[in-house]
Structure formats: C-alpha cells, structure tokens
Design a protein around this motif. Structure first.
Motif, PDB file in Angstrom:
ATOM      1  N   HIS A 190     -14.495  16.619  -1.497  1.00 48.00           N
ATOM      2  CA  HIS A 190     -13.165  16.213  -1.050  1.00 48.00           C
ATOM      3  C   HIS A 190     -13.252  15.203   0.097  1.00 48.00           C
ATOM      4  CE1 HIS A 190      -9.454  16.587   1.408  1.00 48.00           C
ATOM      5  NE2 HIS A 190      -8.878  16.578   0.225  1.00 48.00           N
ATOM      6  N   ALA A 191     -14.199  15.393   0.993  1.00 48.30           N
ATOM      7  CA  ALA A 191     -14.361  14.461   2.114  1.00 48.30           C
ATOM      8  C   ALA A 191     -14.740  13.071   1.599  1.00 48.30           C
ATOM      9  CB  ALA A 191     -15.425  14.986   3.077  1.00 48.30           C
ATOM     10  N   ILE A 192     -15.687  13.011   0.673  1.00 44.41           N
ATOM     11  CA  ILE A 192     -16.096  11.716   0.101  1.00 44.41           C
ATOM     12  C   ILE A 192     -14.921  11.071  -0.632  1.00 44.41           C
ATOM     13  CG2 ILE A 192     -17.611  10.583  -1.572  1.00 44.41           C
ATOM     14  CD1 ILE A 192     -19.694  12.784  -0.959  1.00 44.41           C
ATOM     15  N   ALA A 193     -14.208  11.856  -1.429  1.00 45.14           N
ATOM     16  CA  ALA A 193     -13.055  11.338  -2.170  1.00 45.14           C
ATOM     17  C   ALA A 193     -11.963  10.854  -1.221  1.00 45.14           C
ATOM     18  CB  ALA A 193     -12.507  12.418  -3.100  1.00 45.14           C
ATOM     19  N   SER A 194     -11.772  11.558  -0.117  1.00 43.80           N
ATOM     20  CA  SER A 194     -10.751  11.164   0.858  1.00 43.80           C
ATOM     21  C   SER A 194     -11.062   9.793   1.445  1.00 43.80           C
ATOM     22  CB  SER A 194     -10.649  12.207   1.971  1.00 43.80           C
ATOM     23  OG  SER A 194     -10.222  13.442   1.456  1.00 43.80           O
ATOM     24  N   TYR A 195     -12.339   9.521   1.677  1.00 40.94           N
ATOM     25  CA  TYR A 195     -12.726   8.185   2.170  1.00 40.94           C
ATOM     26  C   TYR A 195     -12.455   7.129   1.098  1.00 40.94           C
ATOM     27  CZ  TYR A 195     -15.706   4.192   3.191  1.00 40.94           C
ATOM     28  OH  TYR A 195     -16.169   2.920   3.381  1.00 40.94           O
ATOM     29  N   ILE A 196     -12.838   7.401  -0.134  1.00 42.63           N
ATOM     30  CA  ILE A 196     -12.636   6.432  -1.217  1.00 42.63           C
ATOM     31  C   ILE A 196     -11.149   6.120  -1.385  1.00 42.63           C
ATOM     32  CG2 ILE A 196     -12.868   6.063  -3.714  1.00 42.63           C
ATOM     33  CD1 ILE A 196     -15.469   7.704  -3.583  1.00 42.63           C
ATOM     34  N   ARG A 197     -10.306   7.101  -1.141  1.00 47.32           N
ATOM     35  CA  ARG A 197      -8.858   6.896  -1.294  1.00 47.32           C
ATOM     36  C   ARG A 197      -8.273   5.970  -0.224  1.00 47.32           C
ATOM     37  NH1 ARG A 197      -8.959  12.736  -2.683  1.00 47.32           N
ATOM     38  NH2 ARG A 197      -8.719  12.831  -4.949  1.00 47.32           N
ATOM     39  N   THR A 198      -9.060   5.584   0.744  1.00 50.75           N
ATOM     40  CA  THR A 198      -8.567   4.647   1.761  1.00 50.75           C
ATOM     41  C   THR A 198      -8.893   3.195   1.412  1.00 50.75           C
ATOM     42  OG1 THR A 198     -10.595   4.678   3.127  1.00 50.75           O
ATOM     43  CG2 THR A 198      -8.943   6.408   3.532  1.00 50.75           C
ATOM     44  N   LEU A 199      -9.581   2.965   0.310  1.00 53.69           N
ATOM     45  CA  LEU A 199     -10.089   1.620   0.001  1.00 53.69           C
ATOM     46  C   LEU A 199      -9.090   0.830  -0.845  1.00 53.69           C
ATOM     47  CD1 LEU A 199     -13.774   2.659  -0.845  1.00 53.69           C
ATOM     48  CD2 LEU A 199     -12.792   2.042   1.376  1.00 53.69           C
ATOM     49  N   ASN A 200      -7.831   0.902  -0.469  1.00 55.05           N
ATOM     50  CA  ASN A 200      -6.758   0.236  -1.222  1.00 55.05           C
ATOM     51  C   ASN A 200      -5.880  -0.499  -0.215  1.00 55.05           C
ATOM     52  OD1 ASN A 200      -7.572   2.273  -3.365  1.00 55.05           O
ATOM     53  ND2 ASN A 200      -6.532   3.604  -1.925  1.00 55.05           N
ATOM     54  N   LYS A 201      -6.148  -1.757   0.020  1.00 57.39           N
ATOM     55  CA  LYS A 201      -5.515  -2.433   1.152  1.00 57.39           C
ATOM     56  C   LYS A 201      -4.257  -3.220   0.790  1.00 57.39           C
ATOM     57  CE  LYS A 201      -8.738  -0.847   3.769  1.00 57.39           C
ATOM     58  NZ  LYS A 201      -8.444   0.306   4.629  1.00 57.39           N
ATOM     59  N   PHE A 202      -4.188  -3.746  -0.418  1.00 49.72           N
ATOM     60  CA  PHE A 202      -3.050  -4.574  -0.823  1.00 49.72           C
ATOM     61  C   PHE A 202      -2.746  -5.661   0.219  1.00 49.72           C
ATOM     62  CE2 PHE A 202      -2.407  -0.649  -3.206  1.00 49.72           C
ATOM     63  CZ  PHE A 202      -2.055  -1.114  -4.458  1.00 49.72           C
ATOM     64  N   ASP A 208       0.801  -1.218   0.000  1.00 53.02           N
ATOM     65  CA  ASP A 208       0.000   0.000   0.000  1.00 53.02           C
ATOM     66  C   ASP A 208       0.839   1.276   0.000  1.00 53.02           C
ATOM     67  OD1 ASP A 208       0.952  -0.133   2.549  1.00 53.02           O
ATOM     68  OD2 ASP A 208      -0.991  -0.001   3.552  1.00 53.02           O
ATOM     69  N   ASP A 209       2.157   1.146   0.201  1.00 53.98           N
ATOM     70  CA  ASP A 209       3.000   2.334   0.170  1.00 53.98           C
ATOM     71  C   ASP A 209       3.955   2.337  -1.020  1.00 53.98           C
ATOM     72  OD1 ASP A 209       4.638   0.291   0.960  1.00 53.98           O
ATOM     73  OD2 ASP A 209       5.342   1.247   2.803  1.00 53.98           O
ATOM     74  N   ALA A 210       3.693   1.490  -2.004  1.00 53.52           N
ATOM     75  CA  ALA A 210       4.562   1.448  -3.187  1.00 53.52           C
ATOM     76  C   ALA A 210       4.333   2.653  -4.091  1.00 53.52           C
ATOM     77  CB  ALA A 210       4.332   0.161  -3.962  1.00 53.52           C
ATOM     78  N   ILE A 211       3.078   3.021  -4.281  1.00 55.08           N
ATOM     79  CA  ILE A 211       2.724   4.124  -5.177  1.00 55.08           C
ATOM     80  C   ILE A 211       2.164   5.269  -4.343  1.00 55.08           C
ATOM     81  CG2 ILE A 211       1.409   4.802  -7.214  1.00 55.08           C
ATOM     82  CD1 ILE A 211       1.150   1.880  -7.930  1.00 55.08           C
ATOM     83  N   ASN A 212       2.613   6.465  -4.629  1.00 50.17           N
ATOM     84  CA  ASN A 212       2.171   7.633  -3.872  1.00 50.17           C
ATOM     85  C   ASN A 212       0.782   8.078  -4.303  1.00 50.17           C
ATOM     86  OD1 ASN A 212       4.584   8.196  -2.256  1.00 50.17           O
ATOM     87  ND2 ASN A 212       5.560   8.558  -4.229  1.00 50.17           N
ATOM     88  N   MET A 213      -0.121   8.096  -3.349  1.00 49.20           N
ATOM     89  CA  MET A 213      -1.496   8.469  -3.646  1.00 49.20           C
ATOM     90  C   MET A 213      -1.609   9.902  -4.173  1.00 49.20           C
ATOM     91  SD  MET A 213      -4.582   7.008  -3.184  1.00 49.20           S
ATOM     92  CE  MET A 213      -4.440   5.986  -1.727  1.00 49.20           C
ATOM     93  N   ASP A 214      -0.808  10.806  -3.605  1.00 48.14           N
ATOM     94  CA  ASP A 214      -0.952  12.207  -3.991  1.00 48.14           C
ATOM     95  C   ASP A 214      -0.495  12.473  -5.420  1.00 48.14           C
ATOM     96  OD1 ASP A 214       1.691  11.785  -3.476  1.00 48.14           O
ATOM     97  OD2 ASP A 214       1.963  13.496  -2.149  1.00 48.14           O
ATOM     98  N   TYR A 215       0.163  11.497  -6.034  1.00 50.80           N
ATOM     99  CA  TYR A 215       0.584  11.642  -7.422  1.00 50.80           C
ATOM    100  C   TYR A 215      -0.619  11.632  -8.376  1.00 50.80           C
ATOM    101  CZ  TYR A 215       3.830  11.122 -11.360  1.00 50.80           C
ATOM    102  OH  TYR A 215       4.563  11.319 -12.500  1.00 50.80           O
ATOM    103  N   PHE A 216      -1.746  11.151  -7.899  1.00 46.81           N
ATOM    104  CA  PHE A 216      -2.922  10.992  -8.746  1.00 46.81           C
ATOM    105  C   PHE A 216      -3.961  12.091  -8.525  1.00 46.81           C
ATOM    106  CE2 PHE A 216      -0.932   6.923  -8.490  1.00 46.81           C
ATOM    107  CZ  PHE A 216      -1.058   6.403  -9.760  1.00 46.81           C
TER     108      PHE A 216
END
Length: 596
Positions: A421-433, A283-291
């Motif tokens: 932004h709040a809704i998107a911030s929650y969706i950005r947590t749904l990546n568990k690997f 989950d820390d291989a790719i930087n989320m803020d890059y997207f």
C-alpha cells in the motif's frame, strides 16, 4: 325488465370502472418521481419509442430507405442518451458498443463471447460495399428489442444530485467520446449528434427551472449550450476541438458547479468525476479513490507516500539486492527505462507508472486488478525481484527505520499489504496534469502553436487516436464512468520490416485465460509523457514516434499484410499527410509533464 336493465347498467358501470382503472394503470406505466417532470419523462419515453419504431420500419425496405430510417432511429437514440447512459448504463453500453466481439467473465472463469449489438453495428453493416443481410437484420432486431426492454422498465427516480451527475457525465462524454467520432464510425455524425445531446441537457435544465434562486444562472447555462451547439455546426475533419473544449466544455463545467451551489445540492459521495470539477484536464477532475478499494486508508497519507517512495527506490526488496522499482521505472524517463526490454530475460517493454492510478487493469495484459496487486507480480517474477512477499516483509522489518514506520503509519497488522500500500500510494502521486497542453487548454497560458493545436484536433478527430486513448489521461480507461480499461489487438509486428511483416509472437491477454478471442490483446497505455518513454509498443519494436505514426497510418497490422480476425482499430488506414503526421507528433510532445 327493470331488473334486467338495472343489472345491465350495473354491468356497464363495472366495465367502465375497470376500463378507467386500466387506463390509469397504463398512464402510470412510467414512474415520475422527484427531479424530472412528467413532461420530460414522457419525452424520454417518446424518444425511446421513435427510435425502436424507426428500426422496426427498416425491415424489408430498400437500402436508401433503410439508411434514412436508421438516421431517424439514431437521432432519437442520441436525444435520449444523457438519461439512458446515466440511469441504465449497461444497456446504454451495449446499444452504443463498437462493432467488435466482447469478452466477459474471464476473471470469474465464466467466460462469455458476446456478439455485438447496437447502433455502431448497424451503421457499419448498413454501409458495407456488400451487405450481409442476416447480420444486419439481427443487429436491427436485437437493438430494437433492447430499446423496448428499456422502455418497459422506465422508472426515473432522480434527486438533485443525480441530475447534476447526469449532466456532468454528458458534458464529459461530449468532450471525450462525442466529438472524437468514437460512436459514429462511418457517417462521422458525431458533431451533429453531440448537439442533439446538448438539447436534452437544456430540456432537463428547463424542466428544473423552479429550483433556481435566480434565473440568471439557468439562462447563462442555456446560452452556453446554445453557443456550443452553434459551433458544432461544422465540418467533422476541420472542427477545432481544442477551442471547443477550452471555450465551451470548461465554461459549462464551471457553470454546473455554480448551479449545484444555487440548488444547495448535497452529494452523498463522489463518483468518477469530481463533484467540484471545473476543468477536464486537471489533477482534481477524476477522483483517485474511484479506482481503488484501498484509498480509505488515508490517515498519515503524506508519511505513507514518503515511505512508499523510499521502498520504490530500495534494492533490498529484490533477491540479489540489485533491483528496485526505480531500476526499471526511472523518473527522468517518465518512469520507464529507455530500453526495448530491460534485459535479455524480459519479453516486454517497461511501461510508465506515471498516471498508472487511472486504470482498471495492470501490467500490459491487465492481469492484476490494483497497484497493490501489481507489486506482488513484480516481487514474484523470477526475472525481476524473484522473492516471496514474506521475504520482502522480513527484509523491511530488518531495517529498523522501516520497521518503525510500518508500526507508526499502519494500525493494521497486515504487514504484506501495508508495504504494498505504501508503494502504491507513492505511485498514485505521479499524475501531475501540468504539461504544456494542460496549461494551455485550461487557459493558464497561451503558448500553443498552430501545429500543436492542429495535432490535438487530428488526434481527437481524423486520426481517431482518441477513440482508444481517451481524454483526459489518454489511456484506455473509458469515460465518463471510468469503469473499464480496454484491451486492443492492433497487430504489432515483430520487427520494423514493412515488406514481410510478421505478427509479434507475444500472445498477450491470451496467456492469462487462454481465451482464443484475446490472442495478442494488450492494454491501451497512456500517451502522456510519450516523448520521454521510447521505445514503443509492448515489445519496444518502434524507437521513434514517426515509426509509430507510420504503423497506424498504414492501418496497423492489417495494413502491413498481417492477417487476423480480431483487430480492433476503427479504420483500415488513416490517409494522413506528412504534415498531419508531424502535427500529431508535435501535439503528443506537449503532453510531457513539466518535471520531465
């Protein structure tokens, strides 16, 4: 006479001086600055030269001679790949692009249809049963000219952190596209070519030997490259890609972090791949803020995520108080709804929002450019929330708890954006690997069966799945730079009828910009959690993974007899056995995250 001789000598001296200056200018044609030695820069230019010279020699030669010369040109292109791909990404992308028409500029309303160039185009045309000499010669000429252009603009100015980024990119490229056959569509030379790119990495490391405080770290890295090169001497179809990534890629990523510590490298910022990345599948291989351009707003982020989760599950955001994001994106179904389409008003299957953060386009036709933008699309859709954003803001502010949270969490007064932004911030947590696959390839457990391993090796090899579903997210976002999310035309049928198949009537991307070459194109989705996200395809036509695999094994729409000009699958049919199909399915089922 003496005067004439004196003038002649003076003239001769001037000529010699001018010649010397010209030679010095010629020698300084390629700038050599910090990071890469003069010898290595010269080597890079030599690879460029030998590549385009071999292409130029193809003209007028017999077919066997052309194939031999192409192999030489391709060899040197691969040797220069690590440096070219990092220092001149656009040219590298063009030179190594698939043999399919490129569409650019739709969003800016400056649409251009680009005929592909590069090595894949040459390779495919060179090995056709009936060769189109005009198309082949054009590809050779334009590719050669592009390489010459690159040579004329060489100016390598690489600092230490550039070198680390370059090497990390190439290691990731080997794992995600190199060993998958992505850019060797006919000859399947991907393993040999990956070994060539490793040679260049080793050359770069050796050129920077003085930077190591102890030679042990450099030697360990070189040995890891040599071990990987040795394993790459293998048959393409039976190559064990799972073990290669687990035993070599993971080790090299860890060693690279040790090298950057040894060099005391200070990175000015993060790129797509994390500066401290030690595993590709984590989950820390790719930087989320890059997207996203919106992740700079990280103050009180945990509270914003919790607020977003509340909004995600709140039906008051829809006109009739009967629909929330969670109505269609159900957690237990990996945030899908288990239906062909949500209701009779919808024409498309509900995609998962898990791992949605790792892409450049949203909705199946990529019409939105961000998760925040996607929320607007749902709100305004008459068959979904059927609201305006102003109405959503009004309803949120009517809830005293919500109103207080918006005020406490956001300094900005852009209420519309803050809610999204709040809704998107929650969706950005749904990546568990944290699937069975992830835990096994990271070496945290040893529970992978032989069938599951075979399935991964087929998925990333013979079955060519990974040439569109790129690791580690297994979606269409292209590694290692992750700047583009691909759209494909695979020829999805309207029904499961394989005898009289008809193409789905949904025109996909075409409906947005009316670009003829984009009819029936859809974004490549993730196959993570695919065991929980049936039915499949944009129209939900297939209810089982067996049906999906049969579709691909036949060759997509073309294999079903659906005539089309733009299908993008890199094969006619896969010729997978029943056992192989079952193995691919077994692997895909290991991509289910632990919580599902």
């Amino acid at each position: 006479m003496k005067d004439i001789l004196s003038r002649a000598k003076a003239y001769l001296c001037v000529c010699l001086l001018l010649l010397t200056i010209a030679c010095k200018k010629e020698q300084k044609e390629y700038k050599v600055v910090e990071g890469l030695s003069a010898d290595l820069t010269t080597l890079y230019v030599d690879h460029l030269t030998k590549s385009f010279e071999s292409l130029d020699q193809m003209k007028g030669k017999s077919l066997p001679e052309q194939k031999e010369l192409y192999a030489v040109a391709r060899k040197y292109f691969k040797l220069l790949e690590p440096v070219l791909a990092y220092t001149d990404r656009n040219n590298y992308k063009s030179l190594n692009a698939p043999n399919i028409i490129q569409v650019k500029g739709e969003e800016s309303k400056d649409t251009k249809i680009m005929t592909p160039i590069g090595f894949q185009v040459i390779e495919e045309n060179l090995y056709e049963d009936e060769i189109d000499a005009e198309t082949l010669n054009r590809a050779i000429n334009v590719t050669s000219a592009r390489l010459k252009l690159v040579k004329g603009n060489v100016a390598l100015n690489l600092k230490d952190y550039h070198i680390i980024w370059l090497i990390r990119d190439q290691i990731t490229r080997i794992a995600t596209t190199g060993i998958t056959g992505f850019d060797s569509p006919v000859l399947n030379e991907s393993l040999n070519e990956s070994a060539l790119t490793y040679k260049t990495i080793a050359d770069i490391i050796k050129a920077n030997a003085p930077k190591f405080s102890t030679p042990e770290k450099m030697n360990a890295f070189i040995k890891s490259i040599e071990a990987a090169q040795q394993d790459l001497k293998h048959d393409y179809e039976t190559f064990d890609r799972f073990s290669f990534i687990k035993n070599h890629i993971n080790k090299q990523l860890k060693l690279l972090v040790e090298i950057q510590k040894d060099w005391k490298v200070k990175f000015p910022f993060e790129m797509a791949l994390s500066n401290d990345m030690t595993y590709l599948f984590s989950d820390d291989a790719i930087n989320m803020d890059y997207f996203s351009d919106h992740l700079s707003d990280t103050t009180k982020i945990d509270q914003k995520i919790a607020f977003g989760k509340e909004l995600f599950n709140d039906t008051s955001l829809s006109k009739d108080y009967n629909m929330a994001c969670a109505t269609c994106h159900i957690k237990d179904l990996a945030f899908t709804d288990g239906r062909k389409t949500f209701d009779e008003n919808q024409t498309r299957n509900t995609p998962t929002v898990a791992y949605a953060a790792y892409q450049r386009g949203f909705f199946m036709d990529s019409r939105a450019g961000s998760l925040e933008g996607q929320v607007v699309g749902v709100v305004k859709n008459h068959n979904e929330f059927n609201m305006t954003m102003d109405s959503v803001v009004s309803r949120v502010l009517k809830n005293d708890l919500y109103k207080q949270k918006v005020q406490d969490l956001y300094a900005s007064k852009r209420l519309d954006f803050n809610i999204r932004h709040a809704i998107a911030s929650y969706i950005r947590t749904l990546n568990k690997f944290n699937s069975k696959f992830d835990r096994n390839i990271r070496g945290e457990e040893n529970t992978f069966t032989e069938e599951e391993k075979l399935g991964f090796n087929l998925f990333t090899g013979k079955a060519l799945c990974a040439t569109c579903h790129f690791a580690p997210v297994f979606n269409g976002t292209v590694p290692p730079n992750y700047k583009d999310t691909e759209l494909e035309f695979i020829g999805v049928p309207q029904t499961t009828d394989t005898i009289n198949a008809k193409l789905s009537e949904d025109l996909g991307r075409y409906n947005i910009f009316k670009t003829e070459e984009r009819k029936h194109f859809f974004k490549t989705p993730t196959v993570r959690n695919i065991a929980k996200t049936a039915p499949y395809m944009h129209n939900g036509v297939y209810t089982t993974l067996e049906e999906v695999m049969d579709f691909y094994n036949r060759g997509g729409g073309a294999g079903l007899g659906i005539a089309n000009d733009y299908q993008t699958l890199p094969f006619d049919n896969l010729k997978l056995s029943k056992q192989e199909i079952n193995a691919v399915i077994a692997f895909m089922k290991t991509l289910t995250d632990e919580e599902y």
